[in-house]
Write a protein that holds these residues in place. Sequence first.
Motif, short mmCIF file in Angstrom:
data_model
loop_
_atom_site.label_atom_id
_atom_site.label_comp_id
_atom_site.label_asym_id
_atom_site.label_seq_id
_atom_site.Cartn_x
_atom_site.Cartn_y
_atom_site.Cartn_z
N LEU A 68 27.07 39.10 45.56
CA LEU A 68 27.68 38.03 46.35
C LEU A 68 27.32 36.70 45.70
N LYS A 69 28.32 35.80 45.59
CA LYS A 69 28.06 34.51 44.94
C LYS A 69 28.90 33.44 45.62
N MET A 70 28.25 32.32 46.00
CA MET A 70 28.96 31.20 46.61
C MET A 70 29.36 30.20 45.53
N VAL A 71 30.66 29.82 45.55
CA VAL A 71 31.20 28.88 44.56
C VAL A 71 31.35 27.53 45.25
N THR A 72 30.43 26.63 44.97
CA THR A 72 30.43 25.32 45.63
C THR A 72 31.59 24.44 45.16
N SER A 73 32.08 24.72 43.98
CA SER A 73 33.18 23.91 43.45
C SER A 73 34.51 24.25 44.11
N GLN A 74 34.57 25.34 44.88
CA GLN A 74 35.81 25.76 45.56
C GLN A 74 35.61 25.78 47.08
N ASN A 75 35.05 24.69 47.59
CA ASN A 75 34.84 24.54 49.04
C ASN A 75 33.95 25.66 49.59
N ASN A 76 32.93 26.00 48.83
CA ASN A 76 31.92 26.99 49.26
C ASN A 76 32.53 28.36 49.56
N LYS A 77 33.57 28.70 48.81
CA LYS A 77 34.10 30.05 48.96
C LYS A 77 33.13 31.06 48.36
N ILE A 78 33.21 32.28 48.82
CA ILE A 78 32.26 33.32 48.40
C ILE A 78 33.01 34.36 47.58
N VAL A 79 32.47 34.63 46.38
CA VAL A 79 33.05 35.65 45.50
C VAL A 79 32.23 36.93 45.67
N VAL A 80 32.90 38.00 46.05
CA VAL A 80 32.26 39.30 46.25
C VAL A 80 32.62 40.20 45.08
N GLN A 81 31.60 40.76 44.45
CA GLN A 81 31.81 41.69 43.34
C GLN A 81 31.61 43.11 43.86
N ILE A 82 32.59 43.97 43.60
CA ILE A 82 32.49 45.36 44.05
C ILE A 82 32.64 46.29 42.87
N GLN A 83 32.07 47.47 42.99
CA GLN A 83 32.24 48.54 42.02
C GLN A 83 32.97 49.70 42.69
N VAL A 84 34.04 50.15 42.05
CA VAL A 84 34.89 51.20 42.61
C VAL A 84 35.06 52.30 41.57
N ASP A 85 35.15 53.53 42.06
CA ASP A 85 35.39 54.68 41.17
C ASP A 85 36.60 54.39 40.30
N GLU A 86 36.44 54.61 38.98
CA GLU A 86 37.51 54.24 38.03
C GLU A 86 38.76 55.09 38.21
N HIS A 87 38.69 56.21 38.91
CA HIS A 87 39.88 57.05 39.14
C HIS A 87 40.78 56.48 40.23
N ILE A 88 40.27 55.49 41.01
CA ILE A 88 41.08 54.86 42.05
C ILE A 88 41.91 53.76 41.41
N VAL A 89 43.23 53.86 41.58
CA VAL A 89 44.15 52.88 40.98
C VAL A 89 44.43 51.78 41.98
N LEU A 90 44.06 50.54 41.63
CA LEU A 90 44.31 49.37 42.46
C LEU A 90 45.31 48.47 41.78
N GLY A 91 46.06 47.71 42.59
CA GLY A 91 47.08 46.84 42.01
C GLY A 91 47.29 45.60 42.83
N ASP A 92 48.43 44.91 42.57
CA ASP A 92 48.69 43.63 43.22
C ASP A 92 49.01 43.78 44.71
N SER A 93 49.26 45.01 45.18
CA SER A 93 49.53 45.21 46.62
C SER A 93 48.26 45.57 47.40
N THR A 94 47.13 45.70 46.70
CA THR A 94 45.89 46.11 47.34
C THR A 94 45.25 44.93 48.06
N SER A 95 44.85 45.17 49.31
CA SER A 95 44.14 44.16 50.10
C SER A 95 42.76 44.71 50.47
N ALA A 96 41.77 43.82 50.42
CA ALA A 96 40.39 44.19 50.73
C ALA A 96 39.98 43.53 52.05
N PHE A 97 39.84 44.34 53.11
CA PHE A 97 39.49 43.83 54.44
C PHE A 97 37.99 44.01 54.67
#
Length: 311
Positions: A68-97
């Motif tokens: 988890l990382k807070m980006v102060t230059s972007q109005n304190n938005k938080i960037v979340v880094q996740i690791q996912v099994d490489e066999h799972i195909v994600l794309g532009d329609s994928t949403s992370a809730f």
Amino acid sequence: MKISKEVKVGLLALVAGVILYIGFNFLKGVDFFSPTKKYYIVYNQIDGLTVSNPVTLNGMTIGRVDNLKMVTSQNNKIVVQIQVDEHIVLGDSTSAFIANTDLLGGKSIDLKLGKNSRTFENGDTLKGKIEKNITEMLSEKAIPILTNLDSTVVNLNKIFGDELGTSVKTTLHNFELASGDLKLLIGENRKNLYAITSNLSAMTSSLAQTEKELKPLIAKMNHFADSLNDLELKATVANANKAMENLSSITNKINSGQGSIGALVNDKAFIDNLNSAVKNMDKLVIDLRNNPKHYFSPLGQKPKKGYVAPE
């Protein structure tokens, strides 16, 4: 080559440290033996999400939150880094809730897939969304109810106004007066009430004693009634047995030829004569029906010739 004790202790400490590191990360959900892909998600707020929270797809854990990382230059938005099994195909329609896993506030990232026009590669950024928590959902349901309740109370006040308050006060005042009268009545008739209570207690004791005395009498009456029933039943059975014995005796006498009925029943000659008489009588009746003039001709007139007597 002889290894000193210091080297052995050092190697043992190194191996123990590696095992401890691997075990600790394994308990956090890190799988060192399965290849994964790294993705990033940007949120305005993460609602209590922490490192090592699970990443799920259709209810199945397929990865974990890595950083988890807070980006102060972007109005304190938080960037979340996740690791996912490489066999799972994600794309532009994928949403992370960011979703709730339990009532105690546990969090996870739930991936929702759709039809992709472009497939994401390692290091791409997913669209981040936050599901409503239980408090927000309850608030949304409760606010309209509270609003309607408030409107109902206001309408009731408008309808009844001061009349309702006056009626309530009058009712309470009448209730107080009634309570005072009842208290006064009880005070004035306390002696009578005590006497009535004493009489009821004495009556109850007397009834209990009477019940004790009646129980043996009732038992004796029941026994007497049972005895009468037994006597009547025995007399009836005895009379029936006697009647059956008499009937059996009469039947035996008839079968053995004793008495008039026995003689008639067992005399073959009498039966043959009786059968012959019945036959002759039958012939006479038939002839009388066929030749009545032969029997009822006028006085002085001879029967017609050619008459044949029945055989």
